[in-house]
Design a protein around this motif. Structure first.
Motif, mmCIF file in Angstrom:
data_model
loop_
_atom_site.group_PDB
_atom_site.id
_atom_site.type_symbol
_atom_site.label_atom_id
_atom_site.label_comp_id
_atom_site.label_asym_id
_atom_site.label_seq_id
_atom_site.Cartn_x
_atom_site.Cartn_y
_atom_site.Cartn_z
ATOM 1 N N ALA A 97 46.550 -11.466 133.949
ATOM 2 C CA ALA A 97 48.064 -11.241 134.041
ATOM 3 C C ALA A 97 48.582 -11.958 132.640
ATOM 4 O O ALA A 97 49.612 -11.588 132.246
ATOM 5 C CB ALA A 97 48.573 -11.891 135.288
ATOM 6 N N CYS A 98 48.158 -13.304 132.456
ATOM 7 C CA CYS A 98 48.939 -14.037 131.440
ATOM 8 C C CYS A 98 48.727 -13.188 130.080
ATOM 9 O O CYS A 98 49.673 -13.074 129.192
ATOM 10 C CB CYS A 98 48.203 -15.227 131.394
ATOM 11 N N ALA A 99 47.435 -12.553 129.745
ATOM 12 C CA ALA A 99 47.152 -11.693 128.578
ATOM 13 C C ALA A 99 47.836 -10.632 128.519
ATOM 14 O O ALA A 99 48.576 -10.277 127.604
ATOM 15 C CB ALA A 99 45.720 -11.356 128.605
ATOM 16 N N GLU A 100 48.234 -9.836 129.690
ATOM 17 C CA GLU A 100 49.264 -8.697 129.892
ATOM 18 C C GLU A 100 50.735 -8.920 129.206
ATOM 19 O O GLU A 100 51.173 -8.349 128.750
ATOM 20 C CB GLU A 100 49.143 -8.022 131.061
ATOM 21 N N GLU A 101 51.080 -10.048 129.909
ATOM 22 C CA GLU A 101 52.287 -10.637 129.558
ATOM 23 C C GLU A 101 52.670 -11.113 127.917
ATOM 24 O O GLU A 101 53.599 -10.691 127.329
ATOM 25 C CB GLU A 101 52.893 -11.746 130.631
ATOM 26 N N CYS A 102 51.570 -11.909 127.535
ATOM 27 C CA CYS A 102 51.648 -12.137 125.979
ATOM 28 C C CYS A 102 51.483 -10.856 125.293
ATOM 29 O O CYS A 102 52.052 -10.940 124.292
ATOM 30 C CB CYS A 102 50.618 -13.181 125.791
ATOM 31 N N ARG A 152 51.812 -21.467 131.711
ATOM 32 C CA ARG A 152 51.615 -22.792 132.367
ATOM 33 C C ARG A 152 50.755 -22.766 133.601
ATOM 34 O O ARG A 152 49.762 -23.558 133.583
ATOM 35 C CB ARG A 152 53.111 -23.482 132.731
ATOM 36 N N GLU A 153 50.942 -21.712 134.348
ATOM 37 C CA GLU A 153 49.943 -21.464 135.421
ATOM 38 C C GLU A 153 48.546 -21.048 134.872
ATOM 39 O O GLU A 153 47.654 -21.687 135.434
ATOM 40 C CB GLU A 153 50.354 -20.174 136.128
ATOM 41 N N CYS A 154 48.229 -20.583 133.879
ATOM 42 C CA CYS A 154 47.035 -20.178 133.156
ATOM 43 C C CYS A 154 46.426 -21.453 132.735
ATOM 44 O O CYS A 154 45.363 -21.725 133.093
ATOM 45 C CB CYS A 154 47.347 -19.032 132.135
ATOM 46 N N ALA A 155 47.252 -22.252 132.002
ATOM 47 C CA ALA A 155 46.708 -23.437 131.614
ATOM 48 C C ALA A 155 46.137 -24.514 132.814
ATOM 49 O O ALA A 155 45.124 -24.923 132.676
ATOM 50 C CB ALA A 155 47.615 -24.377 131.069
ATOM 51 N N ILE A 156 46.920 -24.407 133.950
ATOM 52 C CA ILE A 156 46.566 -25.275 134.884
ATOM 53 C C ILE A 156 45.252 -24.604 135.540
ATOM 54 O O ILE A 156 44.371 -25.575 135.956
ATOM 55 C CB ILE A 156 47.559 -25.191 136.190
ATOM 56 N N CYS A 172 41.559 -21.505 126.100
ATOM 57 C CA CYS A 172 42.634 -20.610 126.915
ATOM 58 C C CYS A 172 43.473 -21.793 127.268
ATOM 59 O O CYS A 172 44.700 -21.531 126.982
ATOM 60 C CB CYS A 172 42.029 -19.937 127.876
ATOM 61 N N ALA A 173 43.412 -22.921 127.937
ATOM 62 C CA ALA A 173 44.213 -23.833 128.445
ATOM 63 C C ALA A 173 45.010 -24.354 127.287
ATOM 64 O O ALA A 173 46.207 -24.417 127.368
ATOM 65 C CB ALA A 173 43.692 -24.969 129.374
ATOM 66 N N ALA A 174 44.413 -24.539 126.029
ATOM 67 C CA ALA A 174 44.875 -25.431 124.986
ATOM 68 C C ALA A 174 45.936 -24.345 124.424
ATOM 69 O O ALA A 174 47.127 -24.298 123.937
ATOM 70 C CB ALA A 174 44.023 -25.607 123.871
ATOM 71 N N GLU A 175 45.434 -23.016 124.313
ATOM 72 C CA GLU A 175 46.239 -21.934 123.705
ATOM 73 C C GLU A 175 47.388 -21.533 124.408
ATOM 74 O O GLU A 175 48.465 -21.311 123.861
ATOM 75 C CB GLU A 175 45.317 -20.770 123.373
ATOM 76 N N CYS A 176 47.164 -21.455 125.815
ATOM 77 C CA CYS A 176 48.284 -21.228 126.849
ATOM 78 C C CYS A 176 49.607 -22.431 126.776
ATOM 79 O O CYS A 176 50.552 -21.936 126.795
ATOM 80 C CB CYS A 176 48.068 -21.274 128.137
ATOM 81 N N GLU A 177 48.902 -23.887 126.725
ATOM 82 C CA GLU A 177 49.779 -24.867 126.099
ATOM 83 C C GLU A 177 50.719 -24.451 125.025
ATOM 84 O O GLU A 177 51.978 -24.653 124.896
ATOM 85 C CB GLU A 177 49.215 -26.182 126.423
ATOM 86 N N HIS A 178 50.086 -24.301 123.967
ATOM 87 C CA HIS A 178 50.668 -24.110 122.639
ATOM 88 C C HIS A 178 51.898 -22.895 122.773
ATOM 89 O O HIS A 178 52.847 -22.849 122.118
ATOM 90 C CB HIS A 178 49.647 -23.529 121.719
ATOM 91 N N CYS A 179 51.407 -21.651 123.441
ATOM 92 C CA CYS A 179 52.321 -20.587 123.553
ATOM 93 C C CYS A 179 53.431 -21.122 124.111
ATOM 94 O O CYS A 179 54.730 -20.655 123.874
ATOM 95 C CB CYS A 179 51.589 -19.380 124.275
ATOM 96 N N ALA A 180 53.373 -21.743 125.543
ATOM 97 C CA ALA A 180 54.333 -22.029 126.306
ATOM 98 C C ALA A 180 55.072 -23.034 125.600
ATOM 99 O O ALA A 180 56.581 -22.792 125.366
ATOM 100 C CB ALA A 180 54.217 -22.559 127.442
ATOM 101 N N SER A 200 60.947 -16.078 129.929
ATOM 102 C CA SER A 200 60.753 -17.019 130.829
ATOM 103 C C SER A 200 59.298 -16.658 131.783
ATOM 104 O O SER A 200 58.756 -17.466 132.252
ATOM 105 C CB SER A 200 61.812 -17.238 132.143
ATOM 106 N N ARG A 201 59.057 -15.505 131.650
ATOM 107 C CA ARG A 201 57.952 -15.047 132.820
ATOM 108 C C ARG A 201 56.443 -15.365 131.920
ATOM 109 O O ARG A 201 55.615 -15.997 132.548
ATOM 110 C CB ARG A 201 57.751 -13.439 133.000
ATOM 111 N N CYS A 202 56.752 -15.407 130.604
ATOM 112 C CA CYS A 202 55.682 -15.758 129.609
ATOM 113 C C CYS A 202 55.470 -17.191 129.635
ATOM 114 O O CYS A 202 54.277 -17.693 129.990
ATOM 115 C CB CYS A 202 55.900 -15.343 128.180
ATOM 116 N N ILE A 203 56.425 -17.952 129.752
ATOM 117 C CA ILE A 203 56.286 -19.559 129.715
ATOM 118 C C ILE A 203 55.700 -19.754 131.292
ATOM 119 O O ILE A 203 54.849 -20.532 131.107
ATOM 120 C CB ILE A 203 57.763 -19.990 129.674
#
Length: 120
Positions: free
Chosen positions: A77-82, A44-48, A16-24, A37-40
């Motif tokens: 929350a990240c999934a819902e935004e994405c 980033r929060e999710c990856a951390i 998940c962290a890797a995929e979140c970094e890629h998405c951002a 901007s909210r997605c980004i």
């Protein structure tokens, strides 16, 4: 608990962290960056939180499940935004999928911990 107890959740958090970094990173390349901007921010929060959660579980920390609860919430929350952006952005759709998988694994860890605590 030992590493093997946490293994599936660790893998889900790392993926998940890797995929979140890629998405951002990909969102930052888009022309309409303001709309993302909210997605980004959430990716980033999710990856951390996913990285921190995986690290605690990797060392067998007795309080790892506490962070799993936060990880579940942020991944959801990240999934819902994405998912709201996924109609046209494949990397958001892939990020949402990994966030859902990680959230599910973290939910299981929280439930397992609660079950153990009730039986004490």
């Amino acid at each position: 608990m030992n590493y093997h107890t946490f293994r599936r959740c660790i893998e889900a958090c790392n993926d998940c962290a890797a995929e979140c970094e890629h998405c951002a990173t990909e969102c930052l390349k888009e022309h309409s960056i303001e709309m993302l901007s909210r997605c980004i921010a959430l990716t980033r929060e999710c990856a951390i939180v996913c990285n921190a959660t995986a690290m605690l579980m990797s060392v067998g920390a007795e309080n790892a499940q506490l962070l799993c609860g936060a990880c579940y919430e942020i991944c959801t929350a990240c999934a819902e935004e994405c998912e709201s952006d996924s109609k046209e952005l494949i990397y958001c759709r892939e990020c949402a999928r990994e966030c859902r998988r990680c959230a599910e694994e973290c939910r299981k860890m929280v439930e397992q911990h609660a079950s153990v605590m009730l039986n004490k």
